[in-house]
Design an enzyme around this catalytic site. Structure first.
Site, short mmCIF file in Angstrom:
data_model
loop_
_atom_site.label_atom_id
_atom_site.label_comp_id
_atom_site.label_asym_id
_atom_site.label_seq_id
_atom_site.Cartn_x
_atom_site.Cartn_y
_atom_site.Cartn_z
CB CYS A 330 -0.91 -0.12 1.31
SG CYS A 330 -2.52 0.96 0.81
CG HIS A 427 -3.59 -3.76 3.34
ND1 HIS A 427 -2.17 -3.40 4.42
CD2 HIS A 427 -3.98 -2.55 3.08
CE1 HIS A 427 -1.98 -2.22 3.99
NE2 HIS A 427 -2.87 -1.45 3.17
#
Length: 483
Positions: A330, A427
Site C-alpha cells: 500500500c 493487505h
C-alpha cells in the site's frame, strides 16, 4: 431483545479490547449470539467489512471472537490520525471529513445519532452486545459532548464495568480515583469492576480487592491473570507493535510515523522460523536482513519524507545493492516508485514528490478511497489469496507489467526487473498460509504455521481464561436489556 454491558477502562491500554474479545468468545461458547460494539475508536489499523466500509481492527478481531462477520455498525465512528493535530473522520464505515482536534470536539454532538442508530441496529441481531469504551471516563475534561464513554452509556442506558490495570501499579488509585472524579450520575452508571493483567498469585491482592470494594461500594468481578498468549493475536495499536525473536529468517520493518494497517506483520511475527525486527526512528536498517518490508501509511508523502530523514533511503539502497529483497504494501508500495503526485492536496498541500525509485511506477493520489475485501491469485504458484484493499491513489508504470497477483480480470502489483523489489495494494495476504509459505520459500525461509487456526485457538484459550477467572454470571446479570 438484546442485553448490553459496557467495558470501560480506568486508563488507556488497560486491556479493554482483548478483554472484550475474551468475553465474546466465552459467551459465544455458552451459546449466546454476541456482538462487539465500540462507539468511537482512534486507530490507523483498520479492517474492511463485508458491507464495504471500514472499522477498527480490534472490532474485527472481536467479531471473529464472537464468530460473526464484522460490519460497520460495530464501530460507527473511527478516527484515523493524519497529522499531530488532525484526523480523518469515518462515520458508519465512510470517510466524511478531515478535522483538527478542536474542530472535532464541536462536531461530536452530531455524531451521537449515528452512534445510537448503529447500536440499535446491531442490538437487533444479538443476545448480548459487549460495548468497549475508549481511553478513560476519568478524563472528565472530555466529558462534554462525549460519545465514547459515559456520554454513550448515559444516552443508551448501558451499565458499565470498570477495568483497572495492575501491571502498571497503582490500581487501587485507578479505580477509587475514577469514582472520586466522576459526576455522581456517571459514577452510578458503574455497576462492578475487575482487575486485569495480574502476574503471580492473585491471592496476594485479596486485601487490595477488599479495599476497593469497601471504598467504592462496587462488587468485584475478579482478578484476571496475565494472558501469555496475547502476542499471538493481531496487534490493535501502533504502540503494540513489537519485534519478535523467532528463527533465522529476518524481516526488518521501519516504524513509519503514520504507519497504518500493520496487521500484515502479525502472521510473519507468529512464524517460528521468522524474526520480525521493528526499526525505530534513529536506528539504521540492518544490513544483513533477508527482507525489508515497508508497511502501509496514513500519510504516504509525509512518511516518505520521514523515511528519508532517518537515512533509511540510503540503507535501503545498500540492502538492494547487496542482493536483498524488498516488499512494499500500500503506502510502502507507493513510496518505492519514481514519483507520487497529489494534485488535489488530499494529504496536505498539492505537491509532486520523487519516490525512492526502486520501482518504475508512478502514483497519483485521487479523492476516491478504494475499500474492498479482495480475492487474488499469486501468479508464481497459482495459490489463492484473500485480503483487502484500503487506499487512495492509483499506481501505473512499466514495472506493473511484472504484476505478481491477479484480482478477477485485472493484474495487481509491480516488480523490478531483478524481481527483488515488489509492491502491491493488497493487505492481509500473509494470512493465507499457502501464499506465505511460497513467498518465504522463494526467499530462503520456511513456514510451519496455520495462521487462522492459530488465532482461533488463541481466542478459545482467551475465552477459557476469562471464564475461569472472572464472575461471568454476575457480569451477565448486570447487563441491561436494550429498549
Amino acid at each position: 431483545m438484546a442485553k448490553a454491558i459496557m467495558i470501560q477502562g480506568a486508563g488507556s491500554n488497560v486491556g479493554k479490547s482483548m478483554l472484550v474479545a475474551g468475553l465474546a468468545r466465552a459467551f459465544a461458547n455458552r451459546g449466546l449470539s454476541v456482538a462487539p460494539f465500540k462507539p468511537q475508536n482512534m486507530s490507523n489499523n483498520a479492517a474492511v467489512t463485508q458491507d464495504g466500509g471500514e472499522i477498527g481492527r480490534a472490532q474485527a478481531l472481536q467479531a471473529l471472537a464472537s464468530r460473526r462477520a464484522p460490519v460497520t455498525d460495530m464501530n460507527p465512528v473511527l478516527l484515523k490520525p493524519e497529522t499531530e493535530t488532525g484526523a480523518q473522520i469515518v462515520v458508519q464505515g465512510r470517510r466524511v471529513a478531515t478535522l483538527r482536534a478542536r474542530d472535532y470536539s464541536s462536531t461530536k454532538p452530531s455524531l451521537m445519532p449515528p452512534v445510537l442508530e448503529s447500536f440499535q441496529r446491531l442490538s437487533a441481531t444479538a443476545d448480548l452486545v459487549l460495548v468497549e469504551g475508549a481511553g478513560s471516563p476519568a478524563e472528565i475534561n472530555l466529558r462534554r459532548n462525549d460519545i465514547a464513554n459515559m456520554g454513550f452509556a448515559q444516552a443508551a442506558g448501558v451499565p458499565v464495568v470498570l477495568i483497572g490495570d495492575i501491571d502498571r501499579g497503582g490500581v487501587i488509585a485507578q479505580i477509587v480515583g475514577t469514582q472520586a472524579v466522576l459526576a455522581p450520575e456517571d459514577a452510578s452508571q458503574i455497576k462492578a469492576f475487575a482487575i486485569n493483567k495480574f502476574r503471580g498469585d492473585v491471592r496476594l491482592f485479596d486485601d487490595g480487592l477488599n479495599e476497593i470494594v469497601q471504598r467504592t461500594g462496587w462488587p468485584s468481578l475478579g482478578v484476571l491473570p496475565w494472558f501469555d498468549g496475547a502476542w499471538r493475536l493481531p496487534a490493535e495499536d501502533v504502540m503494540d507493535i513489537a519485534s519478535t525473536r523467532g528463527g533465522t529468517f529476518r524481516v526488518a520493518v521501519p516504524r513509519l510515523g503514520r504507519i497504518a494497517n500493520f496487521d500484515d506483520l502479525d502472521p510473519l511475527s507468529s512464524e517460528p522460523d521468522v524474526s520480525v525486527e521493528i526499526i525505530e526512528p534513529g536506528r539504521p536498517l540492518p544490513g544483513d536482513v533477508d527482507l525489508v518490508l515497508i508497511p502501509g501509511s496514513k500519510s504516504t508523502i509525509a512518511d516518505l519524507a520521514f523515511f528519508r530523514a532517518q537515512g533509511w533511503d540510503i540503507d535501503l539502497q545498500a540492502h538492494i545493492r547487496r542482493g536483498g529483497h524488498v516488499l512494499g504494501i500500500c503506502g510502502g508500495y507507493q513510496m518505492l516508485g519514481r514519483e507520487i503526485a497529489d494534485p488535489d492536496g488530499i494529504e496536505g498541500s498539492a505537491a509532486t514528490v520523487p519516490g525512492l525509485g526502486h520501482l518504475d511506477v508512478v502514483t497519483v493520489m485521487k479523492p476516491e478511497k478504494r475499500l474492498a475485501l479482495t480475492e487474488a491469485t499469486y501468479r508464481p504458484t497459482g495459490d489463492h489469496v484473500q485480503g483487502y484493499e484500503i487506499h487512495l491513489g492509483e499506481t501505473s508504470g512499466p514495472d506493473c507489467e511484472r504484476a505478481w497477483l491477479d484480482i478477477a480480470d485485472r493484474a495487481e502489483g509491480a516488480a523490478s526487473v531483478s524481481g527483488r523489489v515488489r509492491g502491491c495494494y493488497l493487505h492481509g495476504l500473509f494470512s493465507s498460509d499457502r501464499f506465505r509459505a511460497a513467498f518465504l520459500n522463494d526467499l530462503g525461509g520456511t513456514s510451519t504455521l496455520t495462521y487462522d487456526s492459530d488465532v482461533d485457538m488463541t481466542l478459545d484459550a482467551l475465552g477459557r481464561h476469562v471464564e475461569t477467572h472472572l464472575d461471568l454470571d454476575l457480569l451477565l446479570s448486570l447487563a441491561r436489556t436494550v429498549s
